[in-house]
Write an enzyme that holds these catalytic residues in place. Structure first.
Site, PDB file in Angstrom:
ATOM      1  N   HIS A 124       0.817  -1.226   0.000  1.00 20.02           N
ATOM      2  CA  HIS A 124       0.000   0.000   0.000  1.00 20.02           C
ATOM      3  C   HIS A 124       0.848   1.273   0.000  1.00 20.02           C
ATOM      4  O   HIS A 124       0.311   2.365  -0.233  1.00 20.02           O
ATOM      5  CB  HIS A 124      -0.930   0.039   1.220  1.00 20.02           C
ATOM      6  CG  HIS A 124      -1.962  -1.049   1.233  1.00 20.02           C
ATOM      7  ND1 HIS A 124      -2.823  -1.275   0.178  1.00 20.02           N
ATOM      8  CD2 HIS A 124      -2.266  -1.991   2.167  1.00 20.02           C
ATOM      9  CE1 HIS A 124      -3.611  -2.309   0.467  1.00 20.02           C
ATOM     10  NE2 HIS A 124      -3.296  -2.759   1.663  1.00 20.02           N
ATOM     11  N   HIS A 127      -6.258  -7.370  -0.406  1.00 29.90           N
ATOM     12  CA  HIS A 127      -6.382  -5.931  -0.667  1.00 29.90           C
ATOM     13  C   HIS A 127      -5.610  -5.565  -1.937  1.00 29.90           C
ATOM     14  O   HIS A 127      -4.567  -6.174  -2.223  1.00 29.90           O
ATOM     15  CB  HIS A 127      -5.821  -5.127   0.512  1.00 29.90           C
ATOM     16  CG  HIS A 127      -6.485  -5.442   1.818  1.00 29.90           C
ATOM     17  ND1 HIS A 127      -5.928  -6.328   2.723  1.00 29.90           N
ATOM     18  CD2 HIS A 127      -7.646  -5.016   2.336  1.00 29.90           C
ATOM     19  CE1 HIS A 127      -6.743  -6.416   3.770  1.00 29.90           C
ATOM     20  NE2 HIS A 127      -7.791  -5.636   3.570  1.00 29.90           N
ATOM     21  N   ASP A 174      -4.462 -12.904   3.381  1.00 33.51           N
ATOM     22  CA  ASP A 174      -5.689 -12.450   4.027  1.00 33.51           C
ATOM     23  C   ASP A 174      -6.952 -12.694   3.197  1.00 33.51           C
ATOM     24  O   ASP A 174      -8.040 -12.278   3.592  1.00 33.51           O
ATOM     25  CB  ASP A 174      -5.582 -10.972   4.432  1.00 33.51           C
ATOM     26  CG  ASP A 174      -4.877 -10.114   3.401  1.00 33.51           C
ATOM     27  OD1 ASP A 174      -4.635 -10.604   2.275  1.00 33.51           O
ATOM     28  OD2 ASP A 174      -4.572  -8.950   3.700  1.00 33.51           O
TER      29      ASP A 174
END
Ligand SMILES: [Zn+2]
Length: 306
Positions: free
Chosen positions: A124, A163, A244
């Site tokens: 990120h 993500h 995740d």
């Protein structure tokens, strides 16, 4: 044979009580990799990334801010999710240094593949911002290192964290020598990664709806992402390995099992064998259920060893 890069400073970065990105995550991964079946894994201490390595993907203000923000005690907040504790600067340097050392090792033929068991995660982090638990974008630093120092012309980054790797996409959106492909849950943090985000034709996003499981994940990689990677003929395969998307993960709603991580890893190893002389470097991103994370990372490493 497989090399594993890690550093004890990555266990000291502590975003605080109750924070999902806990030091216990890496402890659980390293403990799982102590099993007898990993006896052939060669553990190596990760060096620090150099300022020069970091500046290839981050601006100087960001590097200075991260390196200047670790407190002597307590914690400092960089964004709503991202905190620094004493030693977080060192952990960030070792995480990014691990991926560069791993790239050097696979390109020197010292090991075909490497896994970086590090934290904080990185995908990120944008050129100018820490976000989403990430300080430096380790996998992007590694790709830039391979382009600049080793002169590679085609590098593929596969990101299967639940993500979207918005930082990695931002960094390489106008860099045709890097192909970035990602599967991720959408909508979900950081609310990017839509199919229309294509960079200069070098970005391929495959958003998956909440509730998607093994079948949807494998179909997406088999039908879309892997064919694109094969067509690109990468000279090096990099992996943002987040776990995740596991069904037990508390931060998201995909339904993968450990066997899906073995499967995607086997596919990426085959891809590396077909085009890149087997060269693959993987780095740990997310994964927040300790048991699922440990089992999934072990399945990933076992497939890398194969
Ligand atoms: Zn994640």
């Amino acid at each position: 044979m497989l090399r594993l890069y890690t550093h004890e400073s990555c266990l000291r970065h502590d975003p605080g009580p109750g924070h999902a990105e806990s030091p216990l995550r890496l402890k659980a991964v390293l403990q799982a990799l102590d099993a007898d079946r990993f006896a052939a894994v060669d553990r190596v201490e990760a060096p620090r990334a150099t300022r020069e390595q970091l500046l290839r993907v981050h601006d100087a203000a960001h590097v200075d801010r991260v390196l200047g923000s670790a407190p002597l005690e307590g914690r400092v907040q960089l964004d709503p999710d991202t905190w620094m504790s004493p030693g977080s600067d060192e952990a960030g340097l070792r995480a990014a240094g691990a991926t560069c050392a791993a790239v050097d090792a696979v390109l020197a033929g010292q090991t075909p593949r490497a896994f970086c068991a590090v934290r904080p995660p990185g995908h990120h982090a944008t050129p100018s911002e820490a976000m989403g638990f990430c300080l430096f974008n380790s996998i992007a630093v590694a790709a830039a290192h391979a382009l600049t120092v080793h002169g590679l012309k085609r590098i593929a980054i596969a990101d299967f964290d639940v993500h979207h790797g918005n930082g990695t996409q931002d960094i390489f959106a106008s860099e045709p020598r890097v192909l970035f492909v990602s599967s991720h849950q959408s909508p979900l943090y950081p609310e990017t990664g839509f199919a229309h985000e294509r960079g200069v034709g070098n970005i391929l996003n495959a958003p998956l709806p909440a509730g998607a499981g093994s079948m949807e994940f494998r179909e997406t990689w088999h039908n879309e992402l892997l064919p694109r990677m094969h067509a690109f003929k990468p000279q090096l395969v990099l992996v943002s390995a987040g776990f995740d998307a596991h069904r037990d993960d508390p931060l998201a709603d995909l339904r993968l099992g450990t066997e899906d991580y073995a499967w995607i890893t086997q596919q990426l190893v085959e891809l590396a064998r077909a085009h890149a002389g087997g060269r693959l470097v993987s780095s740990l991103e997310g994964g927040y259920d300790l048991r699922a994370l440990a089992a999934s990372a072990a399945a990933h490493v076992e497939a890398l060893l194969d």
